[in-house]
Design a protein around this motif. Structure first.
Motif, PDB file in Angstrom:
ATOM      1  N   GLY A  32      33.156  24.443  37.413  1.00 20.24           N
ATOM      2  CA  GLY A  32      34.095  24.288  36.312  1.00 20.24           C
ATOM      3  C   GLY A  32      34.816  25.545  35.881  1.00 20.24           C
ATOM      4  O   GLY A  32      35.482  25.552  34.837  1.00 20.24           O
ATOM      5  N   HIS A  33      34.716  26.618  36.645  1.00 23.49           N
ATOM      6  CA  HIS A  33      35.382  27.869  36.282  1.00 23.49           C
ATOM      7  C   HIS A  33      36.746  27.962  36.977  1.00 23.49           C
ATOM      8  O   HIS A  33      36.926  27.428  38.073  1.00 23.49           O
ATOM      9  CB  HIS A  33      34.522  29.068  36.682  1.00 23.49           C
ATOM     10  N   SER A  34      37.683  28.646  36.361  1.00 24.45           N
ATOM     11  CA  SER A  34      38.950  28.942  37.027  1.00 24.45           C
ATOM     12  C   SER A  34      38.816  30.295  37.712  1.00 24.45           C
ATOM     13  O   SER A  34      38.104  31.183  37.232  1.00 24.45           O
ATOM     14  CB  SER A  34      40.113  28.965  36.029  1.00 24.45           C
ATOM     15  N   VAL A  35      39.498  30.458  38.832  1.00 26.82           N
ATOM     16  CA  VAL A  35      39.286  31.641  39.666  1.00 26.82           C
ATOM     17  C   VAL A  35      40.618  32.184  40.172  1.00 26.82           C
ATOM     18  O   VAL A  35      41.527  31.421  40.504  1.00 26.82           O
ATOM     19  CB  VAL A  35      38.392  31.315  40.894  1.00 26.82           C
ATOM     20  N   ILE A  36      40.712  33.498  40.224  1.00 28.92           N
ATOM     21  CA  ILE A  36      41.794  34.161  40.950  1.00 28.92           C
ATOM     22  C   ILE A  36      41.164  35.127  41.953  1.00 28.92           C
ATOM     23  O   ILE A  36      40.107  35.703  41.680  1.00 28.92           O
ATOM     24  CB  ILE A  36      42.771  34.918  40.023  1.00 28.92           C
ATOM     25  N   ILE A  37      41.774  35.240  43.121  1.00 31.00           N
ATOM     26  CA  ILE A  37      41.335  36.207  44.134  1.00 31.00           C
ATOM     27  C   ILE A  37      42.408  37.269  44.277  1.00 31.00           C
ATOM     28  O   ILE A  37      43.586  36.957  44.446  1.00 31.00           O
ATOM     29  CB  ILE A  37      41.086  35.526  45.492  1.00 31.00           C
ATOM     30  N   LEU A  54      44.995  42.857  35.940  1.00 31.77           N
ATOM     31  CA  LEU A  54      43.803  42.290  35.306  1.00 31.77           C
ATOM     32  C   LEU A  54      43.969  42.205  33.786  1.00 31.77           C
ATOM     33  O   LEU A  54      43.523  41.238  33.156  1.00 31.77           O
ATOM     34  CB  LEU A  54      42.568  43.131  35.646  1.00 31.77           C
ATOM     35  N   LYS A  55      44.609  43.189  33.205  1.00 31.62           N
ATOM     36  CA  LYS A  55      44.832  43.160  31.751  1.00 31.62           C
ATOM     37  C   LYS A  55      45.677  41.958  31.358  1.00 31.62           C
ATOM     38  O   LYS A  55      45.441  41.310  30.335  1.00 31.62           O
ATOM     39  CB  LYS A  55      45.490  44.466  31.301  1.00 31.62           C
ATOM     40  N   LYS A  56      46.677  41.630  32.188  1.00 28.10           N
ATOM     41  CA  LYS A  56      47.518  40.467  31.895  1.00 28.10           C
ATOM     42  C   LYS A  56      46.751  39.163  32.087  1.00 28.10           C
ATOM     43  O   LYS A  56      46.909  38.206  31.328  1.00 28.10           O
ATOM     44  CB  LYS A  56      48.756  40.483  32.796  1.00 28.10           C
ATOM     45  N   GLU A  57      45.904  39.111  33.126  1.00 27.57           N
ATOM     46  CA  GLU A  57      45.155  37.884  33.418  1.00 27.57           C
ATOM     47  C   GLU A  57      44.000  37.678  32.455  1.00 27.57           C
ATOM     48  O   GLU A  57      43.576  36.537  32.214  1.00 27.57           O
ATOM     49  CB  GLU A  57      44.635  37.933  34.857  1.00 27.57           C
ATOM     50  N   ALA A  58      43.440  38.768  31.929  1.00 26.21           N
ATOM     51  CA  ALA A  58      42.335  38.731  30.964  1.00 26.21           C
ATOM     52  C   ALA A  58      41.175  37.849  31.421  1.00 26.21           C
ATOM     53  O   ALA A  58      40.799  36.877  30.754  1.00 26.21           O
ATOM     54  CB  ALA A  58      42.844  38.264  29.597  1.00 26.21           C
ATOM     55  N   PRO A  59      40.559  38.156  32.566  1.00 25.14           N
ATOM     56  CA  PRO A  59      39.419  37.353  33.022  1.00 25.14           C
ATOM     57  C   PRO A  59      38.194  37.569  32.134  1.00 25.14           C
ATOM     58  O   PRO A  59      38.065  38.606  31.464  1.00 25.14           O
ATOM     59  CB  PRO A  59      39.177  37.872  34.434  1.00 25.14           C
ATOM     60  N   ASP A  60      37.295  36.610  32.158  1.00 23.56           N
ATOM     61  CA  ASP A  60      36.045  36.714  31.395  1.00 23.56           C
ATOM     62  C   ASP A  60      34.937  37.369  32.210  1.00 23.56           C
ATOM     63  O   ASP A  60      33.933  37.812  31.646  1.00 23.56           O
ATOM     64  CB  ASP A  60      35.589  35.321  30.954  1.00 23.56           C
ATOM     65  N   LEU A  61      35.106  37.406  33.524  1.00 21.51           N
ATOM     66  CA  LEU A  61      34.129  38.026  34.421  1.00 21.51           C
ATOM     67  C   LEU A  61      34.882  38.519  35.651  1.00 21.51           C
ATOM     68  O   LEU A  61      35.770  37.831  36.163  1.00 21.51           O
ATOM     69  CB  LEU A  61      33.061  37.009  34.835  1.00 21.51           C
ATOM     70  N   ILE A  62      34.520  39.714  36.099  1.00 21.83           N
ATOM     71  CA  ILE A  62      35.155  40.292  37.289  1.00 21.83           C
ATOM     72  C   ILE A  62      34.088  40.502  38.351  1.00 21.83           C
ATOM     73  O   ILE A  62      33.053  41.124  38.091  1.00 21.83           O
ATOM     74  CB  ILE A  62      35.840  41.633  36.963  1.00 21.83           C
ATOM     75  N   GLY A  63      34.343  39.975  39.545  1.00 24.79           N
ATOM     76  CA  GLY A  63      33.436  40.160  40.670  1.00 24.79           C
ATOM     77  C   GLY A  63      34.097  40.989  41.744  1.00 24.79           C
ATOM     78  O   GLY A  63      35.306  40.865  41.987  1.00 24.79           O
ATOM     79  N   CYS A 123      27.432  31.759  40.472  1.00 25.59           N
ATOM     80  CA  CYS A 123      27.701  30.591  39.626  1.00 25.59           C
ATOM     81  C   CYS A 123      26.749  30.546  38.434  1.00 25.59           C
ATOM     82  O   CYS A 123      27.162  30.258  37.303  1.00 25.59           O
ATOM     83  CB  CYS A 123      27.581  29.306  40.442  1.00 25.59           C
ATOM     84  N   LEU A 124      25.490  30.845  38.669  1.00 27.75           N
ATOM     85  CA  LEU A 124      24.515  30.852  37.564  1.00 27.75           C
ATOM     86  C   LEU A 124      24.843  31.950  36.556  1.00 27.75           C
ATOM     87  O   LEU A 124      24.708  31.753  35.338  1.00 27.75           O
ATOM     88  CB  LEU A 124      23.101  31.040  38.120  1.00 27.75           C
ATOM     89  N   LEU A 125      25.273  33.104  37.055  1.00 23.33           N
ATOM     90  CA  LEU A 125      25.667  34.189  36.156  1.00 23.33           C
ATOM     91  C   LEU A 125      26.873  33.781  35.319  1.00 23.33           C
ATOM     92  O   LEU A 125      26.895  33.980  34.095  1.00 23.33           O
ATOM     93  CB  LEU A 125      25.984  35.445  36.970  1.00 23.33           C
ATOM     94  N   ALA A 126      27.888  33.201  35.961  1.00 25.32           N
ATOM     95  CA  ALA A 126      29.086  32.777  35.223  1.00 25.32           C
ATOM     96  C   ALA A 126      28.732  31.700  34.196  1.00 25.32           C
ATOM     97  O   ALA A 126      29.231  31.722  33.066  1.00 25.32           O
ATOM     98  CB  ALA A 126      30.138  32.266  36.201  1.00 25.32           C
ATOM     99  N   ASP A 127      27.879  30.758  34.579  1.00 23.71           N
ATOM    100  CA  ASP A 127      27.452  29.705  33.640  1.00 23.71           C
ATOM    101  C   ASP A 127      26.732  30.310  32.444  1.00 23.71           C
ATOM    102  O   ASP A 127      26.956  29.911  31.283  1.00 23.71           O
ATOM    103  CB  ASP A 127      26.509  28.714  34.339  1.00 23.71           C
TER     104      ASP A 127
END
Length: 462
Positions: A32-37, A54-63, A123-127
Motif C-alpha cells: 500500500g505504499h507509493s514509490v519512486i525510483i 527529494l525535497k520537492k517529492e518529500a518522501p516519508d522514507l528513503i532507501g 516492507c515491514l519497516l515501512a509499515d
C-alpha cells in the motif's frame, strides 16, 4: 506512505536498471505504499540536484542500495540528504551493507540497515513507520540506532522460499527506454536490453565471491512459466528485444535452464539472450546447449579465473582445468559465443601463475576475455584477513572493485607489476588479428562512448 528508492551516482561504464530496487518497489506497492525510483547513475544526476528533487517529492522514507565501490559516494549523499531532510529516515541495503552492517551505520548518518534479501524487511519497516510504531527488533535482517546512537540488531535474516511469490520488478518505474547502451557484458545484438534473474543464490563457496552475504548458499529458482511470462510482458509493453540473465548460476539446475529455453521456443518469441554474469562451464552438455541456442542464446560467459590449478583449488573454485577446453569446444560447436573471465592477483599469485593464465586464455576457443585485478570484497574471508589491521573508514572504497586501481598485492607481486601483467594479458589476447576483427564487427555506434570508458577503466586506471 511515500518511499524513495535511490541508486547513487558514481563513475561506472556499466549502466543497467537496478533490478533490486525494482523488486523492492513492487513489494512496497503491494503493502500500500507509493514509490519512486531514482537511478542517479542512469540520469547522471549529481548529489545536489538529487537532494533538491527529494525535497520537492518529500518522501516519508528513503532507501538506498550500496555497493562497496560507491560506498563513499553513498555516505556523502546521505549526509547531504540529512542536511536538507533531517527528519526523514534513511535505510541502506545491498552487498556492502549486508557484509558490513555495523560499519555502514556507524560510519554514516543512515538510520537503518537491512541485510540479505530486502523485500520483506523493507516492507515491514515501512509499515512500522507508517503506523507510528517505534519497535523494529522483530524485523528480519535489520540493524538500527537507538536514542543513544547504539546499534541494535533485529531478528535473523529470512529468505523467500518460492521466488514466484515475489512480484516482478516495477518496470514502469525503471524507465527502460531511457537507459544508455552500456549493458553488463559491453556488447549486445538488439536494443533495448533488459536484465532478468531466474534464480537467487549459489551453492558454491568461491573465496573471492561475496554472493552468499546477500542470497545465502541455497539456490532458489523461479518457475519457467513465471520467467517467460515476465519476458513476454517486457517484449509486449516495453519493446525489449534482448535479455541478459544475471543469475549467479543459471545452469546449476539443468532442468531449470532447459525448461526456460523450451518455454521461449514454445511461445515462438523473437528475442535473443545472453548470460554476461557467467555460468558454470562444467554444468553444460550438448543437449542443453542445443536448446539454449535454439531459444535465442548467443553468448555465455564463464568464470575460469586462473590458468593455475593450484590457485583454483586455493580459492575453492571446484573446477578442473582439464575439462575447460572440451566444454568450450562444445559451446563453440553449438554456435554460441564464449567469454572468459580471469582474475589477476588472486592470493598465492606469482609471475608464473599469471603467465599460465594468459597462456590458457590465448589457447582456449574464446571470443572475448576479461582480465580483472583481484579485489578483496567485503563478505569474503579474504577481506576479513586483509582488513583486520585496517581502519575501515580509511579504505579506498572507490577502487575496491574488479575494474579499479589495485588495492591488493600478493607477496611476490607489487601493485605496479600486477598492473603491467593485466595490460599484458589484454594486449596478448586482443591484439591477434582474428580476435580484433571479431570485436570490431560487434561495435555499435551508440555504444562507442561506453566502450571507450570501459577500456580506460581496465587499461589506464592502474
Amino acid at each position: 506512505m511515500k518511499v524513495a528508492l535511490i541508486q547513487p551516482y558514481f563513475d561506472s561504464h556499466i549502466i543497467v536498471p537496478p533490478l533490486g530496487l525494482g523488486y523492492l518497489a513492487s513489494a512496497l506497492r503491494e503493502h500500500g505504499h507509493s514509490v519512486i525510483i531514482i537511478d542517479a547513475l542512469a540520469k547522471a544526476l549529481p548529489p545536489e540536484r538529487l537532494v533538491e528533487f527529494l525535497k520537492k517529492e518529500a518522501p516519508d522514507l528513503i532507501g538506498m542500495t550500496v555497493y562497496s565501490t560507491y560506498y563513499s559516494q553513498a555516505r556523502d549523499l546521505i549526509n547531504l540528504i540529512k542536511g536538507s531532510l533531517p527528519d526523514t529516515p534513511v535505510v541502506v541495503g545491498g552487498p556492502h551493507v549486508s557484509a558490513l552492517p555495523n560499519f555502514s551505520l556507524s560510519n554514516s548518518r543512515a538510520d537503518f540497515a537491512i541485510t540479505g534479501e530486502g523485500e520483506q524487511p523493507l516492507c515491514l519497516l515501512a509499515d512500522t513507520i507508517r503506523d507510528g510504531r517505534a519497535e523494529f527488533a522483530y524485523i528480519p535482517g535489520i540493524y538500527y540506532k537507538d536514542n543513544n546512537s547504539s546499534i541494535i540488531k533485529g531478528a535473523a535474516s529470512d529468505f523467500a522460499e518460492n521466488l514466484d511469490d515475489l512480484k516482478w520488478p516495477a518496470w514502469d518505474l525503471l524507465g527502460l527506454s531511457k537507459y544508455p547502451a552500456a549493458p553488463h557484458g559491453a556488447f549486445y545484438k538488439r536494443f533495448p536490453v533488459a536484465p532478468i534473474i531466474t534464480t537467487r543464490g549459489c551453492v558454491y563457496d568461491c573465496q573471492f565471491c561475496a554472493s552468499k552475504v546477500i542470497w545465502s548458499q541455497k539456490l532458489r529458482k523461479r518457475s519457467s512459466r513465471n520467467v517467460v511470462d515476465e519476458m513476454e510482458h517486457l517484449v509486449r509493453n516495453y519493446k525489449v528485444r534482448e535479455f541478459h540473465i544475471e543469475d549467479d548460476n543459471f545452469t546449476f539446475y539443468r532442468d531449470h535452464a532447459y525448461q526456460i529455453c523450451e518455454e521461449i521456443i514454445k511461445r515462438d518469441m523473437d528475442v535473443v539472450w545472453a548470460c554476461p554474469n557467467g555460468v558454470r562451464i562444467d554444468a553444460l552438455d550438448e543437449g542443453l546447449l542445443r536448446v539454449m541456442k535454439k531459444s535465442g542464446c548467443y553468448l555465455l560467459a564463464f568464470g575460469i579465473e586462473s590458468g593455475s590449478q593450484m590457485i583454483l583449488d586455493r580459492m575453492t573454485k571446484r573446477l578442473s582445468l582439464g575439462i575447460i577446453s572440451d566444454k568450450l569446444e562444445l559451446v563453440k560447436k553449438s554456435g554460441i559465443e564464449t567469454w572468459g573471465f580471469f582474475i589477476i592477483g588472486l592470493p598465492g599469485e606469482t609471475e608464473i601463475t599469471v603467465q599460465e593464465t594468459i597462456a590458457l586464455a590465448k589457447k582456449l576457443p574464446l571470443d572475448r576475455a576479461q582480465f580483472c585485478r583481484f579485489a578483496p570484497l567485503p563478505g569474503t574471508s579474504i577481506f576479513i584477513e586483509w582488513a583486520k589491521d585496517r581502519d575501515l573508514s580509511e579504505i579506498d572504497w572507490p577502487n575496491l572493485n574488479y575494474s579499479g586501481k589495485g588495492v591488493y598485492n600478493t607477496e611476490g607481486l607489487s601493485s605496479q607489476r600486477l598492473a603491467f601483467l593485466q595490460k599484458q594479458a589484454f594486449r596478448e589476447f586482443y591484439l591477434r588479428p582474428l580476435i580484433l576483427i571479431k570485436i570490431l564487427t560487434k561495435i555499435r555506434l551508440r555504444q562507442i562512448k561506453w566502450l571507450i570508458k570501459r577500456f580506460k577503466a581496465y587499461i589506464f586506471t592502474n
